[in-house]
Design an enzyme around this catalytic site. Structure first.
Site, mmCIF file in Angstrom:
data_model
loop_
_atom_site.group_PDB
_atom_site.id
_atom_site.type_symbol
_atom_site.label_atom_id
_atom_site.label_comp_id
_atom_site.label_asym_id
_atom_site.label_seq_id
_atom_site.Cartn_x
_atom_site.Cartn_y
_atom_site.Cartn_z
ATOM 1 N N ASN A 150 0.789 -1.238 0.000
ATOM 2 C CA ASN A 150 0.000 0.000 0.000
ATOM 3 C C ASN A 150 0.823 1.291 0.000
ATOM 4 O OD1 ASN A 150 0.678 -0.579 2.684
ATOM 5 N ND2 ASN A 150 -1.066 0.549 3.468
ATOM 6 N N GLU A 248 4.264 -3.850 12.093
ATOM 7 C CA GLU A 248 3.187 -2.868 11.935
ATOM 8 C C GLU A 248 2.080 -3.554 11.156
ATOM 9 O OE1 GLU A 248 2.781 -0.129 13.343
ATOM 10 O OE2 GLU A 248 4.814 0.142 14.112
ATOM 11 N N CYS A 282 -3.282 1.595 6.715
ATOM 12 C CA CYS A 282 -3.549 1.034 8.047
ATOM 13 C C CYS A 282 -4.032 2.117 9.000
ATOM 14 C CB CYS A 282 -2.342 0.282 8.586
ATOM 15 S SG CYS A 282 -0.814 1.156 8.356
ATOM 16 N N GLU A 460 8.641 2.992 14.639
ATOM 17 C CA GLU A 460 9.362 3.274 13.408
ATOM 18 C C GLU A 460 9.462 4.784 13.216
ATOM 19 O OE1 GLU A 460 9.158 0.533 10.146
ATOM 20 O OE2 GLU A 460 7.037 0.304 10.578
#
Ligand code: ADP
Length: 483
Positions: A150, A248, A282, A460
């Site tokens: 994505n 993630e 997400c 991150e």
């Protein structure tokens, strides 16, 4: 069409297996490119090359690493239009979003070029006289980087750049749907002088290439972004192999709209958060929880804005919402729409495959109402342009509903009340709390990640990336010696 090759130990390597065809989801007759599919043996070779390159790379100067990352960042920025076009063509987000993502990847490389120059430690006194202690950061070794489709260039960038900045070697496996952007990153690293073995690209299946990376004892850490199922399965094996791991995964992100919200801003946040990038983020908004005093006006304005959105070819300048990424994702979206209807939610806008300008996976932005929080469409991640409206009597009920989810990536509130905004900031069970801003859309210099089922391991991005990509060593120096 000859297949683009994988990059192993500083060489472009062919594969005997059938290549992976990269197709344009806006027009499936358009083949973006053909990519050699790496196998388990090639993956082993890449891992061995990374291992062999590590001793020298771990001693490279901070200037060398900063210069490499800065050069890659500059080239990405200089080619943002062209790379963005490739991204839009292979993933289906709009050209504007794709160019924006590419610019972000360029900035990520430049940010971590700077971070390579800012590696610090601590000097600590010891209770023992004449003894001092330093705490210093060291690279981990070989990092396996596994990414989803994505964000085909931004996610690889925000893992690869810090991994290299902190002197690790990388074995990178992108999602098979988007090998084009991954290949560009590999080309740029090669062109900018990354030493052989330090960075390796392996386009290939999760089962063959991904498994070989996760199972290899020579890989010290795995950074993964993708689905919950894959993340969980991978984590178990990585931990069994004593690897450091960072995951993630999904979200079911709420946006609370209170009676006192700025209506236009609330609608903008909902539309942007739920539908842009075709809902394939997400951090996408999937549950909008609204209090009674604004419900009617908000619903009316949201439906008007949603109906007016232009769905179409990602490369068409007028398009606001591109297609779903592939047939499987389109089917998932439509299946969830059917599930929502069966569960008794009311479909108020969209819900169908969009009559297409071309042969692509177009789907209408979709709004459900009369959704309650125990329905599957309110609990499971859809990853498409589908949003649910839920009602709450007041802020307290809205917050309880927002937090009642297995996920905890992002969450937002639209309100002009300082009291509620501040309470939300403290009590939302999320990693990213957004006040009068969409749930999606964070910058590259701040930490990114969630709580509960959304993320695992350290954050991150930004300066916080140092936590994952390094470990610390405690060093004692005793000055109480003769001579
Ligand atoms: P997405 O649909 O967002 O790509 P996935 O979890 O299916 O999410 O895939 C994320 C990444 O994980 C992809 O690069 C995929 O190829 C990879 N992957 C899938 N299965 C495995 C596996 N068994 N081991 C390692 N990586 C895998």
């Amino acid at each position: 069409m000859s297949a683009h090759r994988n990059y192993i130990n500083g060489a472009w390597v062919e594969s005997a297996a059938a290549p992976i065809l990269d197709r344009n989801p806006s027009d499936i007759d358009d083949v973006v490119g053909s990519y050699a599919a790496a196998d388990a043996a090639q993956t082993r070779r890449a891992i061995e090359a990374a291992r062999a390159a590590f001793p020298a790379w771990s001693r490279s100067s901070i200037q060398e690493r900063a210069d490499l990352l800065d050069a890659v960042g500059s080239r990405i920025l200089a080619r943002a239009q062209e790379i963005g076009r490739l991204l839009a063509r292979e993933e289906g987000k709009t050209l504007k979003e794709a160019v924006g993502e590419t610019m972000r990847a360029g900035h990520v490389f430049k940010f971590h070029a700077g971070q390579a120059l800012r590696i610090t430690g601590e000097l600590v006194d010891s209770p023992r006289k004449g003894v001092s202690v330093t705490v210093q950061r060291e690279p981990l070794g070989v990092i396996g980087i596994i990414t989803p489709w994505n964000f085909p260039i931004a996610i690889p960038a925000w893992k690869i750049a810090p991994a290299l900045a902190y002197a690790n070697c990388v074995v990178f496996k992108p999602a098979s749907l988007v090998p084009g952007c991954a290949h560009v990153v590999a080309e740029l690293l090669a062109d900018c002088g990354c030493p052989p073995g330090v960075f390796n690209l392996l386009v290939g299946s999760g089962r063959e290439v991904g498994d070989a990376i996760v199972n290899a004892p020579e890989v010290d850490a795995i950074s993964f972004t993708g689905s919950v199922e894959t993340g969980r399965a991978l984590a178990t094996r990585a931990v069994a192999g004593m690897k450091k791991i960072q995951l993630e995964m999904g979200g079911k992100n709420p946006l609370i709209v209170l009676d006192d919200a700025d209506l236009d801003n609330a609608v903008e946040c909902a539309v942007q958060g739920a539908f842009y990038s075709t809902g394939q983020r997400c951090t996408a908004t999937s549950r909008v929880i609204v209090t009674p005093g604004i419900y009617g006006r908000f619903r009316h304005a949201l439906l008007a804005r949603t109906t007016a959105l232009v769905v179409g070819d990602a490369l068409d300048e007028k398009t606001q919402i591109g297609p779903a990424v592939d047939a499987a994702q389109l089917k998932t979206d439509l299946d969830y729409i059917a599930v929502g209807q069966k569960e008794g939610a009311r479909l108020v806008v969209g819900g169908e495959r969009q009559p297409a300008p071309k042969n692509g996976f177009y789907i209408q932005p979709t709004v459900f109402e009369d959704v309650h929080n125990q329905m599957r469409i309110a609990r499971e991640e859809i990853f498409g342009p589908v949003v649910s409206l839920l009602r709450a009597q007041d802020y307290e009920e809205a917050l309880a509903t927002a937090n009642d989810t297995p996920f905890g990536l992002s969450g937002g509130i639209c309100t002009t009340s300082l009291k509620h905004a501040d309470h939300f900031r403290r009590n939302a069970q999320v990693g990213l709390a957004m006040i009068n801003a969409p749930t999606a859309g964070v910058d590259y210099h701040v930490p990114f990640g969630g709580v509960k089922g959304s993320s695992y391991g350290s954050r991150e991005q930004g300066a916080y990336a140092v936590e994952f990509y390094t470990r610390v060593k405690t060093v004692y120096t005793n000055a109480n010696i003769a001579g």
